[in-house]
Enzyme design. Structure first.
Site, PDB file in Angstrom:
ATOM      1  N   GLU A  98       0.848  -1.197   0.000  1.00 10.32           N
ATOM      2  CA  GLU A  98       0.000   0.000   0.000  1.00 10.32           C
ATOM      3  C   GLU A  98       0.880   1.243   0.000  1.00 10.32           C
ATOM      4  O   GLU A  98       2.000   1.232   0.530  1.00 10.32           O
ATOM      5  CB  GLU A  98      -0.909  -0.047   1.244  1.00 10.32           C
ATOM      6  CG  GLU A  98      -1.689   1.205   1.561  1.00 10.32           C
ATOM      7  CD  GLU A  98      -2.753   1.565   0.539  1.00 10.32           C
ATOM      8  OE1 GLU A  98      -2.437   1.572  -0.670  1.00 10.32           O
ATOM      9  OE2 GLU A  98      -3.889   1.872   0.947  1.00 10.32           O
ATOM     10  N   ASP A  99       0.374   2.323  -0.571  1.00  8.69           N
ATOM     11  CA  ASP A  99       1.143   3.568  -0.585  1.00  8.69           C
ATOM     12  C   ASP A  99       1.155   4.225   0.794  1.00  8.69           C
ATOM     13  O   ASP A  99       2.198   4.394   1.406  1.00  8.69           O
ATOM     14  CB  ASP A  99       0.631   4.538  -1.661  1.00  8.69           C
ATOM     15  CG  ASP A  99      -0.867   4.832  -1.561  1.00  8.69           C
ATOM     16  OD1 ASP A  99      -1.546   4.254  -0.686  1.00  8.69           O
ATOM     17  OD2 ASP A  99      -1.364   5.642  -2.362  1.00  8.69           O
TER      18      ASP A  99
HETATM   19  P1  IMP Z   1      -7.112   5.262   4.860  1.00  6.81           P
HETATM   20  O1  IMP Z   1      -5.939   4.648   5.569  1.00  6.81           O
HETATM   21  O2  IMP Z   1      -8.257   4.308   4.690  1.00  6.81           O
HETATM   22  O3  IMP Z   1      -7.547   6.544   5.501  1.00  6.81           O
HETATM   23  O4  IMP Z   1      -6.742   5.659   3.399  1.00  6.81           O
HETATM   24  C1  IMP Z   1      -5.508   5.572   2.875  1.00  6.81           C
HETATM   25  C2  IMP Z   1      -5.595   6.041   1.440  1.00  6.81           C
HETATM   26  O5  IMP Z   1      -5.884   7.441   1.400  1.00  6.81           O
HETATM   27  C3  IMP Z   1      -4.262   5.852   0.759  1.00  6.81           C
HETATM   28  O6  IMP Z   1      -4.212   4.620   0.094  1.00  6.81           O
HETATM   29  C4  IMP Z   1      -4.246   7.000  -0.206  1.00  6.81           C
HETATM   30  O7  IMP Z   1      -4.870   6.620  -1.410  1.00  6.81           O
HETATM   31  C5  IMP Z   1      -5.084   8.062   0.440  1.00  6.81           C
HETATM   32  N1  IMP Z   1      -4.220   9.049   1.096  1.00  6.81           N
HETATM   33  C6  IMP Z   1      -4.073   9.252   2.425  1.00  6.81           C
HETATM   34  N2  IMP Z   1      -3.204  10.235   2.674  1.00  6.81           N
HETATM   35  C7  IMP Z   1      -2.763  10.640   1.459  1.00  6.81           C
HETATM   36  C8  IMP Z   1      -1.809  11.644   1.038  1.00  6.81           C
HETATM   37  O8  IMP Z   1      -1.170  12.352   1.840  1.00  6.81           O
HETATM   38  N3  IMP Z   1      -1.624  11.760  -0.303  1.00  6.81           N
HETATM   39  C9  IMP Z   1      -2.277  11.005  -1.212  1.00  6.81           C
HETATM   40  N4  IMP Z   1      -3.171  10.069  -0.864  1.00  6.81           N
HETATM   41  C10 IMP Z   1      -3.413   9.889   0.458  1.00  6.81           C
HETATM   42 MG    MG Z   2      -4.318   4.243  -1.827  1.00  7.21          MG
END
Ligand code: IMP
Ligand code: MG
Length: 186
Positions: A98-99
């Site tokens: 995951e990114d």
């Molecule tokens: P969460 O952990 O479910 O809140 O979502 C994570 C996802 O939100 C990541 O896979 C990204 O696609 C997106 N995301 C969260 N923070 C960033 C950021 O700083 N830049 C770009 N995408 C982000």
């Molecule tokens: Mg993502």
């Protein structure tokens, strides 16, 4: 590009070194086994390409894509797959690539769904962990970098589909985002 639009957070060299180290650790941890890497599109596509070549094991590669409908771009709302896995992961060691882990909702949901396929194991590798923003109980097993806050772009990460192809990771100045994309703590 305006000069105060982007500030470098992770350079190409720093990313390269960290991914080589992650690859060495993963190779040791899964020694004698094989791995299915499951990348989360689109953000992880460049990280996946570099990480899979840093791991010295037999590897199969698959991808998922997920959509979330939440409050102010937070992924705390409903989550659905717009692309599911294609490989049979039953009995296999799976490593999710995951990114960014932010609130944690996306990866928690993905891990639960992958577990339904009865893999031998499911672990998480994220490039960037914003663990201070976590809303649910989920940890990454492998973390590239801890970043406290800021909206990041580059190296696969986007803002409104832009900036993905920058070689490093940059903080995008809030002034360059529409109001709806400016939560107070980012
Ligand atoms: P969460 O952990 O479910 O809140 O979502 C994570 C996802 O939100 C990541 O896979 C990204 O696609 C997106 N995301 C969260 N923070 C960033 C950021 O700083 N830049 C770009 N995408 C982000
Ligand atoms: Mg993502």
């Amino acid at each position: 590009m305006c000069k105060d639009e982007l500030q470098e957070v992770l350079s190409v060299e720093v990313i390269r070194e960290r991914i080589l180290a992650l690859g060495r650790q993963i190779t040791l941890d899964y020694s004698g086994r094989s791995l299915v890497l499951v990348g989360v599109l689109k953000g992880a596509f460049i990280f996946m390409a570099d990480l899979c070549r840093a791991i010295d094991l037999p590897i199969q590669v698959d991808f998922v894509r997920m959509a979330s409908y939440g409050f102010e771009q937070e992924s705390s709302g409903r989550i659905s797959f717009t692309k599911d896995i294609e490989l049979d992961i039953t009995g296999k060691d799976v490593l999710v690539v995951e990114d960014i882990m932010d609130t944690g909702h996306t990866i928690k949901y993905l891990k639960e769904v992958l577990t339904l396929h009865h893999p031998a194991s499911v672990r998480i590798c994220c490039l960037i962990d914003k663990h201070e923003r976590r809303q649910v109980d989920i940890q990454a097993d492998y973390v590239g970098f801890d970043v406290k806050k800021g909206f990041l772009v580059g190296y696969g990460l986007d803002f409104a589909e832009n900036y993905r192809c920058l070689s490093g990771v940059f903080h995008l100045n809030p002034g360059y985002r529409p109001k709806a994309f400016q939560p107070s703590d980012r």
